[in-house]
Motif scaffolding. Structure first.
Motif, PDB file in Angstrom:
ATOM      1  N   GLY A  56     -10.786 -10.028  10.862  1.00 28.93           N
ATOM      2  CA  GLY A  56      -9.419 -10.061  11.356  1.00 28.93           C
ATOM      3  C   GLY A  56      -8.359  -9.807  10.299  1.00 28.93           C
ATOM      4  O   GLY A  56      -7.185  -9.647  10.624  1.00 28.93           O
ATOM      5  N   ILE A  57      -8.773  -9.760   9.016  1.00 22.32           N
ATOM      6  CA  ILE A  57      -7.845  -9.473   7.923  1.00 22.32           C
ATOM      7  C   ILE A  57      -7.888  -7.975   7.631  1.00 22.32           C
ATOM      8  O   ILE A  57      -8.957  -7.366   7.618  1.00 22.32           O
ATOM      9  N   GLN A  58      -6.732  -7.372   7.419  1.00 25.42           N
ATOM     10  CA  GLN A  58      -6.672  -5.948   7.123  1.00 25.42           C
ATOM     11  C   GLN A  58      -6.674  -5.718   5.609  1.00 25.42           C
ATOM     12  O   GLN A  58      -6.530  -6.657   4.824  1.00 25.42           O
ATOM     13  N   SER A  59      -6.861  -4.460   5.209  1.00 28.05           N
ATOM     14  CA  SER A  59      -6.946  -4.169   3.782  1.00 28.05           C
ATOM     15  C   SER A  59      -6.533  -2.735   3.474  1.00 28.05           C
ATOM     16  O   SER A  59      -6.802  -1.816   4.252  1.00 28.05           O
ATOM     17  N   VAL A  60      -5.897  -2.579   2.315  1.00 32.08           N
ATOM     18  CA  VAL A  60      -5.644  -1.245   1.762  1.00 32.08           C
ATOM     19  C   VAL A  60      -6.337  -1.117   0.408  1.00 32.08           C
ATOM     20  O   VAL A  60      -6.048  -0.199  -0.355  1.00 32.08           O
ATOM     21  N   TYR A 111      -3.729 -11.009  -1.583  1.00 32.66           N
ATOM     22  CA  TYR A 111      -3.385 -10.810  -0.175  1.00 32.66           C
ATOM     23  C   TYR A 111      -1.874 -10.966  -0.013  1.00 32.66           C
ATOM     24  O   TYR A 111      -1.231 -11.708  -0.771  1.00 32.66           O
ATOM     25  N   SER A 112      -1.332 -10.295   0.986  1.00 34.73           N
ATOM     26  CA  SER A 112       0.091 -10.451   1.270  1.00 34.73           C
ATOM     27  C   SER A 112       0.312 -10.596   2.768  1.00 34.73           C
ATOM     28  O   SER A 112      -0.521 -10.181   3.581  1.00 34.73           O
ATOM     29  N   LEU A 113       1.435 -11.189   3.126  1.00 32.77           N
ATOM     30  CA  LEU A 113       1.806 -11.396   4.526  1.00 32.77           C
ATOM     31  C   LEU A 113       3.318 -11.354   4.643  1.00 32.77           C
ATOM     32  O   LEU A 113       4.028 -12.030   3.899  1.00 32.77           O
ATOM     33  N   ASP A 114       3.806 -10.555   5.572  1.00 33.12           N
ATOM     34  CA  ASP A 114       5.239 -10.484   5.834  1.00 33.12           C
ATOM     35  C   ASP A 114       5.608 -11.637   6.764  1.00 33.12           C
ATOM     36  O   ASP A 114       5.308 -11.606   7.956  1.00 33.12           O
ATOM     37  N   ILE A 115       6.223 -12.649   6.190  1.00 33.02           N
ATOM     38  CA  ILE A 115       6.591 -13.846   6.936  1.00 33.02           C
ATOM     39  C   ILE A 115       7.781 -13.590   7.857  1.00 33.02           C
ATOM     40  O   ILE A 115       7.917 -14.182   8.932  1.00 33.02           O
ATOM     41  N   ILE A 172     -11.613 -18.947  -1.110  1.00 33.09           N
ATOM     42  CA  ILE A 172     -10.948 -19.856  -0.191  1.00 33.09           C
ATOM     43  C   ILE A 172     -10.506 -19.066   1.036  1.00 33.09           C
ATOM     44  O   ILE A 172     -10.307 -17.848   0.963  1.00 33.09           O
ATOM     45  N   ARG A 173     -10.388 -19.732   2.157  1.00 33.07           N
ATOM     46  CA  ARG A 173      -9.972 -19.069   3.393  1.00 33.07           C
ATOM     47  C   ARG A 173      -8.494 -18.703   3.309  1.00 33.07           C
ATOM     48  O   ARG A 173      -7.625 -19.568   3.429  1.00 33.07           O
ATOM     49  N   ILE A 174      -8.214 -17.415   3.112  1.00 35.53           N
ATOM     50  CA  ILE A 174      -6.830 -16.984   2.961  1.00 35.53           C
ATOM     51  C   ILE A 174      -6.043 -17.190   4.253  1.00 35.53           C
ATOM     52  O   ILE A 174      -4.850 -17.514   4.216  1.00 35.53           O
ATOM     53  N   ASP A 175      -6.697 -17.047   5.405  1.00 39.33           N
ATOM     54  CA  ASP A 175      -5.981 -17.257   6.669  1.00 39.33           C
ATOM     55  C   ASP A 175      -5.543 -18.714   6.810  1.00 39.33           C
ATOM     56  O   ASP A 175      -4.436 -19.007   7.263  1.00 39.33           O
ATOM     57  N   ALA A 176      -6.418 -19.644   6.382  1.00 42.14           N
ATOM     58  CA  ALA A 176      -6.071 -21.062   6.466  1.00 42.14           C
ATOM     59  C   ALA A 176      -4.946 -21.411   5.493  1.00 42.14           C
ATOM     60  O   ALA A 176      -4.063 -22.219   5.806  1.00 42.14           O
ATOM     61  N   LEU A 177      -4.967 -20.803   4.318  1.00 42.83           N
ATOM     62  CA  LEU A 177      -3.919 -21.056   3.336  1.00 42.83           C
ATOM     63  C   LEU A 177      -2.566 -20.557   3.836  1.00 42.83           C
ATOM     64  O   LEU A 177      -1.569 -21.297   3.822  1.00 42.83           O
ATOM     65  N   LEU A 191      -1.990 -13.907  12.076  1.00 42.43           N
ATOM     66  CA  LEU A 191      -2.889 -13.849  10.927  1.00 42.43           C
ATOM     67  C   LEU A 191      -3.526 -12.474  10.750  1.00 42.43           C
ATOM     68  O   LEU A 191      -3.987 -12.138   9.664  1.00 42.43           O
ATOM     69  N   ASN A 192      -3.517 -11.641  11.789  1.00 41.97           N
ATOM     70  CA  ASN A 192      -4.035 -10.279  11.648  1.00 41.97           C
ATOM     71  C   ASN A 192      -3.111  -9.425  10.779  1.00 41.97           C
ATOM     72  O   ASN A 192      -3.509  -8.347  10.329  1.00 41.97           O
ATOM     73  N   ASP A 193      -1.906  -9.921  10.529  1.00 39.00           N
ATOM     74  CA  ASP A 193      -0.968  -9.193   9.661  1.00 39.00           C
ATOM     75  C   ASP A 193      -1.252  -9.430   8.180  1.00 39.00           C
ATOM     76  O   ASP A 193      -0.620  -8.809   7.323  1.00 39.00           O
ATOM     77  N   ILE A 194      -2.179 -10.337   7.869  1.00 35.72           N
ATOM     78  CA  ILE A 194      -2.550 -10.548   6.468  1.00 35.72           C
ATOM     79  C   ILE A 194      -3.226  -9.281   5.949  1.00 35.72           C
ATOM     80  O   ILE A 194      -4.093  -8.709   6.598  1.00 35.72           O
ATOM     81  N   MET A 195      -2.825  -8.867   4.757  1.00 33.58           N
ATOM     82  CA  MET A 195      -3.337  -7.629   4.178  1.00 33.58           C
ATOM     83  C   MET A 195      -3.914  -7.881   2.783  1.00 33.58           C
ATOM     84  O   MET A 195      -3.247  -8.484   1.936  1.00 33.58           O
TER      85      MET A 195
END
Length: 223
Positions: A56-60, A111-115, A172-177, A191-195
């Motif tokens: 469910g996590i995306q990546s570049v 990892y990054s996430l646009d809050i 560590i679980r980045i989605d949980a963090l 959480l699918n927006d996590i990259m």
């Protein structure tokens, strides 16, 4: 040996690591190129990924090492992209004399996430907090895990939240963090927006991007 840097974005981010490897194998096979196989009783195509991406996590910033000889990196990348799904498109490739020790060397993944809005700078202190914990459910049981020593840094830049976390025993679980940080800030996030944006080799002094590491391998400066 060709190393392809590729994305894993969109719906394909919900495909498991094992099934993603099958898709990549078919894409490489469709190029028609001769790829080396391992020896032994159960030979397999020499395709080596880096650290598995959480479902469910995306990546570049994914890397695939391919045991292909007799073709330039640019030509391989062109053929690969003609045969790979759009969500796994390659962005660059490099040719090396031998397989790099990329998986063993990478020990920090960013990892990054646009809050969506500015965050309090105090969030950056979480990396140094010895009592900060995250919780998630695994096999029906709640797991509580201390983040100290596993989160190398956290940065807030406007509405962008960035974290560098460890691999292997320090993973560590980045989605949980990110979910806990968002919840504590009273913000809803998808959480699918996590990259996954970078992979690093950290030697205690500096973070060396995997792209630079591979170029240094080509020059014979690293193995």
């Amino acid at each position: 040996m060709i190393v392809v840097k590729h994305k894993k974005i969109g719906d394909i981010s919900y495909v498991s690591h094992i099934d993603t490897m099958r898709i990549l194998q078919r894409a490489v096979r469709r190029t028609g190129l001769k790829v080396n196989y391992s020896g032994g009783y159960n030979p397999h195509m020499e395709l080596y990924p880096t650290h598995p991406l959480p479902l469910g996590i995306q990546s570049v910033a994914e890397y695939l090492m391919v045991g292909a000889d007799g073709i330039s990196a640019d030509d391989f990348l062109e053929l690969y992209n003609k045969n790979a799904p759009r969500g796994l498109v390659g962005t660059e490739a490099i040719e090396l004399a031998a397989k790099p020790k990329l998986v063993a060397s990478v020990n920090v993944i960013e990892y990054s996430l646009d809050i969506g809005r500015a965050l309090d700078k105090s969030i950056e202190n979480i990396a140094d907090d010895k009592d900060y914990h995250i919780e998630y459910t695994r096999k029906g049981e709640v797991v509580r895990k201390n983040t100290y020593g596993k989160v190398f840094y956290i940065k807030t830049d406007g509405g962008i939240l960035t974290a560098g976390v460890g691999t292997g025993e320090n993973s560590i679980r980045i989605d949980a963090l990110f979910k806990k940080i968002a919840d504590e800030s009273d913000i809803y996030v998808c959480l699918n927006d996590i990259m996954r944006v970078n992979q690093y080799i950290y030697d205690g002094k500096e973070y060396v991007n995997a792209d630079i590491y591979l170029k240094e391998c080509k020059k014979g400066l690293r193995r």
